[in-house]
Scaffold this motif. Structure first.
Motif, PDB file in Angstrom:
ATOM      1  N   THR A  68       0.829  -1.217   0.000  1.00 34.86           N
ATOM      2  CA  THR A  68       0.000   0.000   0.000  1.00 34.86           C
ATOM      3  C   THR A  68       0.860   1.261   0.000  1.00 34.86           C
ATOM      4  O   THR A  68       1.931   1.274  -0.586  1.00 34.86           O
ATOM      5  CB  THR A  68      -0.977   0.002   1.203  1.00 34.86           C
ATOM      6  N   ALA A  69       0.397   2.305   0.632  1.00 35.62           N
ATOM      7  CA  ALA A  69       1.129   3.565   0.719  1.00 35.62           C
ATOM      8  C   ALA A  69       1.802   3.650   2.092  1.00 35.62           C
ATOM      9  O   ALA A  69       1.510   2.869   2.995  1.00 35.62           O
ATOM     10  CB  ALA A  69       0.177   4.737   0.509  1.00 35.62           C
ATOM     11  N   HIS A  70       2.675   4.643   2.248  1.00 35.23           N
ATOM     12  CA  HIS A  70       3.522   4.719   3.437  1.00 35.23           C
ATOM     13  C   HIS A  70       2.689   4.830   4.717  1.00 35.23           C
ATOM     14  O   HIS A  70       1.933   5.801   4.883  1.00 35.23           O
ATOM     15  CB  HIS A  70       4.446   5.923   3.295  1.00 35.23           C
ATOM     16  N   ARG A  72       0.210   2.985   5.764  1.00 35.62           N
ATOM     17  CA  ARG A  72      -1.230   2.699   5.701  1.00 35.62           C
ATOM     18  C   ARG A  72      -1.592   1.220   5.780  1.00 35.62           C
ATOM     19  O   ARG A  72      -2.756   0.859   5.600  1.00 35.62           O
ATOM     20  CB  ARG A  72      -1.840   3.299   4.426  1.00 35.62           C
TER      21      ARG A  72
ATOM     22  N   ILE B  59      -7.546   9.467   6.152  1.00 41.08           N
ATOM     23  CA  ILE B  59      -6.651   8.640   5.329  1.00 41.08           C
ATOM     24  C   ILE B  59      -6.980   7.170   5.567  1.00 41.08           C
ATOM     25  O   ILE B  59      -7.085   6.372   4.627  1.00 41.08           O
ATOM     26  CB  ILE B  59      -5.173   8.934   5.677  1.00 41.08           C
ATOM     27  N   ALA B  63      -8.178   4.243   3.004  1.00 38.27           N
ATOM     28  CA  ALA B  63      -7.437   2.979   2.933  1.00 38.27           C
ATOM     29  C   ALA B  63      -8.380   1.797   3.127  1.00 38.27           C
ATOM     30  O   ALA B  63      -8.306   0.802   2.395  1.00 38.27           O
ATOM     31  CB  ALA B  63      -6.343   2.958   4.001  1.00 38.27           C
ATOM     32  N   GLU B  89      -3.626  11.268  -1.272  1.00 39.58           N
ATOM     33  CA  GLU B  89      -2.581  10.274  -1.475  1.00 39.58           C
ATOM     34  C   GLU B  89      -3.192   8.943  -1.928  1.00 39.58           C
ATOM     35  O   GLU B  89      -2.715   8.295  -2.862  1.00 39.58           O
ATOM     36  CB  GLU B  89      -1.828  10.086  -0.151  1.00 39.58           C
ATOM     37  N   LEU B  90      -4.272   8.566  -1.246  1.00 39.42           N
ATOM     38  CA  LEU B  90      -4.840   7.248  -1.533  1.00 39.42           C
ATOM     39  C   LEU B  90      -5.839   7.280  -2.681  1.00 39.42           C
ATOM     40  O   LEU B  90      -6.126   6.235  -3.273  1.00 39.42           O
ATOM     41  CB  LEU B  90      -5.458   6.649  -0.268  1.00 39.42           C
ATOM     42  N   TYR B  93      -3.604   6.341  -5.144  1.00 42.81           N
ATOM     43  CA  TYR B  93      -3.352   4.890  -5.064  1.00 42.81           C
ATOM     44  C   TYR B  93      -4.452   4.123  -5.811  1.00 42.81           C
ATOM     45  O   TYR B  93      -4.179   3.215  -6.587  1.00 42.81           O
ATOM     46  CB  TYR B  93      -3.289   4.442  -3.596  1.00 42.81           C
ATOM     47  N   VAL B 228      -0.850  -6.250  -5.595  1.00 41.22           N
ATOM     48  CA  VAL B 228      -1.329  -4.887  -5.843  1.00 41.22           C
ATOM     49  C   VAL B 228      -0.320  -3.931  -5.212  1.00 41.22           C
ATOM     50  O   VAL B 228       0.099  -4.121  -4.068  1.00 41.22           O
ATOM     51  CB  VAL B 228      -2.722  -4.673  -5.216  1.00 41.22           C
ATOM     52  N   THR B 229       0.073  -2.908  -5.956  1.00 40.95           N
ATOM     53  CA  THR B 229       1.061  -1.951  -5.453  1.00 40.95           C
ATOM     54  C   THR B 229       0.757  -0.568  -5.979  1.00 40.95           C
ATOM     55  O   THR B 229       0.055  -0.410  -6.984  1.00 40.95           O
ATOM     56  CB  THR B 229       2.494  -2.375  -5.864  1.00 40.95           C
ATOM     57  N   GLY B 230       1.278   0.442  -5.297  1.00 42.31           N
ATOM     58  CA  GLY B 230       1.168   1.817  -5.773  1.00 42.31           C
ATOM     59  C   GLY B 230       2.344   2.221  -6.637  1.00 42.31           C
ATOM     60  O   GLY B 230       2.409   3.353  -7.123  1.00 42.31           O
TER      61      GLY B 230
END
Lengths: 272, 377
Positions: A68-70, A72, B59, B63, B89-90, B93, B228-230
């Motif tokens: 995922t993101a940093h 999260r 956030i 998520a 940010e997400l 994503y 799955v990745t950003g």
């Protein structure tokens, strides 16, 4: 016969990105053994991570993996687990990812006691970005952003997890590989939020700056300062100075698990 | 059989529309003026076996929505400007990982905390450009309670069809307004479900463009194991820095929207056929504009209304046509001039483009629109 790790690793994904001497590989092997011991069906196992060296781990493993993101990971994982409680959910990541930028998600996942196992690799540093200090860098230590020594006090991750409401909290080190999988197995089998803190080493960005001459030195340091919780009971505060307790630090089987609680909400809403 | 009719608030209609669309997961965080969406869904989702979670922050809410959607559940969050800022940010994503989800933004004033209980339309550029990096965006801007219901359903349809985040923006006036709503019967509005992969688990690739511009997304826990990745990734979902692969994926993710504008676009026009001046307005402002058009017509001024319902992708083609047909376009929006830049771009100097803006927490009223129209003609 050598343990067959290959069957758990996605074809063509090795070599990994980790530096020679990094402890993350030891943790990954421990996780693979633990998943095997628990007989996890990889199709129904989600491995969720944030950003950083440790967070690259899921990509190597044959499962439903979510990078995922940093910071999260715990929040994404909460969504996965809430939506599909029948899946086994494992989080992994580093100390900066999990307790600085992701600190809020971490403590609230602990508070909810949602059934997942978080393997937190604490190597005391932001490795991927080149060695900046994290909330776990010892006070006084050198990092690329603490050239005069780290002025910050540290987080004790396991204490943080216990305080926040996690119901299975254990700690070990990369120098204790056998204990890693034993604790992860207990974490997976525990119904609730399990935190497995693994102290490991970053020779590249932490060791070099902090007078560890080799990876062996770092491993020796982890070994020398790890005190099993039972042994600690017989030691004085003075003797425990600078040591870290290992083993199962907290285990509570009474607190309700979050998805089970929400299942009750559904029953009430549906008038059952 | 008579249809079910109710007097309903816009935010409540949004929640009802979500349930109609098959939404089964809501992750949110309390924020004015969107809170009623969450409150309604905390009641209605568990009734249909869905899940509601109030997360620790905005956030985390975003998520959880992406995580839930990856298991195949239609997922929603609702917030307002400050929350959308945190979610950027997400949202990015969800764009790069191509995870369907719907984000409701009940717009208030800004920047920062701004005016939490006052209306605004100043998040419209954010809806397009808020998250970093190149990406496409779909944003819908309903202007009535009935339309909030139907556009929420359409937002889920577009999210699932185009495999991406879709935003629904309505100002606080529409969100808190109570109007008569006629509930559509099941099956009356189209409901699109996520396309299942045709490949089996052994050969499935989550970003395989040979399966079309929008490759099907498998669900976690349905027998498929995938990554799955950003990060920029190849068709198998694993990170890559190979220039040709990165370029192809980036372009596909924008093209999948821009090549299908006709399918995504939705506008309403009122008396534009012979219009010499067109008022270009959306949300609650379009309601004032419609009133202004009627009044101006009474005075002999050939005014019309163009109301985008899909704001992004921008209705470039129709705006350009109107610019050729009419003498002036008056863009009325509750901000200091955001969509007017897009209108000017589309108009290409073919007509006068003027703006009527307001950011004092009061709605734009018909009189000020009429005044502006008379000024430019």
């Amino acid at each position: 016969m050598a343990y067959d790790y290959e069957k758990s690793i996605r074809p063509g994904k090795l070599p990994h990105i980790w530096c020679p001497g990094c402890g993350h590989g030891i943790v990954m092997k421990g996780l693979i053994r633990a998943m095997d011991t628990c007989g996890l069906d990889r199709k129904n196992t989600a491995i969720v991570s944030g950003i950083g060296c440790a967070s690259r781990l899921p990509g190597y493993l044959d499962a439903c993996t979510l990078h995922t993101a940093h910071g999260r990971a715990a929040a994404f994982a909460t969504g996965v687990k809430m939506a599909k409680p029948e899946m086994t959910v494992i989080c992994c990541g580093g100390d900066g990812d999990g307790t600085a930028i992701g600190g809020n998600h971490f403590i609230h996942a602990c508070r909810r006691n949602i059934d997942m196992t978080y393997v937190l690799m604490n190597n005391f540093i932001y490795g991927m970005t080149g060695g900046q200090f994290s909330p776990c860098t010892p006070t006084g230590a050198k990092a690329s952003t603490t050239p005069y020594g780290n002025p910050d006090p540290i987080f004790d991750i396991s204490k943080l997890a216990i305080g926040a409401g996690a119901t299975f909290v254990a700690r070990t080190t990369a120098a204790h590989p056998r204990e890693i999988d034993k604790l992860i197995v207990q974490g997976i089998q525990h119904k609730g939020m399990s935190i497995i803190e693994v102290l490991d080493d970053c020779p590249t960005t932490y060791g070099r700056r902090n007078k560890f001459r080799s990876v062996v030195d770092m491993m020796k340091h982890l070994k020398a300062n790890a005190v099993p919780i039972k042994a600690a009971a017989k030691m004085t505060a003075e003797q425990l100075q600078g040591k870290f307790l290992t083993g199962v630090l907290f285990h509570d089987t009474e607190k309700p698990e979050y998805c089970a609680q929400y299942a009750e909400v559904i029953k009430k809403a549906q008038g059952a | 059989m008579a249809k079910k009719v109710a007097l309903l608030q816009g935010n409540q209609a949004c929640a009802a529309g979500a349930v109609y669309a098959g939404c089964k997961f809501f992750g949110g965080y309390p924020i004015t003026p969107s809170t009623e969406v969450a409150e309604e869904l905390s009641i209605s989702l568990p009734k249909v076996g869905g899940k509601f979670i109030q997360m620790e922050d905005e956030i985390g809410a975003m998520a959880s929505v992406i995580g839930a959607s990856l298991t195949g559940m239609k997922s929603l969050t609702a917030t307002s400007g400050p929350g959308v800022s945190l979610k950027q940010e997400l949202i990015g994503y969800a764009c790069i990982a191509e995870v369907p989800c719907v984000i409701i933004n009940v717009m208030r004033g800004g920047p920062s905390t701004g005016m939490p209980t006052g209306p605004g339309q100043s998040d419209v550029m954010q809806a397009m450009w808020g998250t970093h990096g190149d990406h496409a965006a779909i944003a819908l801007v309903p202007s009535s309670v009935q339309e909030i219901f139907s556009e929420t359903v359409r937002a889920f349809n577009l999210a699932e069809k185009y495999r991406m985040p879709v935003q629904v923006l309505f100002d606080e006036i529409v969100g808190h307004m109570r109007e008569r709503i006629v509930f559509p019967e099941p099956g009356e509005l189209e409901v699109i479900d996520r396309e299942a992969p045709t490949d089996g688990p052994d050969t499935y690739k989550p970003y395989d463009s040979t399966k079309g511009q929008i490759p099907p997304l498998a669900s976690f826990g349905s027998g498929y194991k995938f990554h799955v990745t950003g990060l920029n990734k190849a068709d198998d979902g694993f990170p890559t820095t190979k220039a040709s692969l990165v370029d192809a994926e980036e372009r596909r993710q924008v093209d999948k929207v821009m090549d299908n504008v006709a399918d995504i676009e939705s506008n309403e026009e009122y008396l534009t056929e012979d219009a010499e001046v067109v008022i270009w307005a959306f949300g609650s402002t379009a309601r004032s504009a419609r009133y202004a058009v009627n009044e101006l017509r009474k005075e002999g001024i050939k005014a019309g209304l163009f109301r985008p319902i899909t704001l992004w992708p921008f209705p470039t083609k129709r705006t350009a046509e109107l610019a050729v047909q009419c003498k002036a376009i008056v863009v009325a929006e509750m901000n200091l001039g955001q969509m007017i830049h897009e209108v000017e771009r589309a108009a290409k100097g073919n007509c006068v483009v003027a703006g009527e803006f307001r950011v004092d927490g009061e709605p734009i009223n018909p009189a000020q629109i009429m005044k502006k129209v008379k000024e430019v003609l």
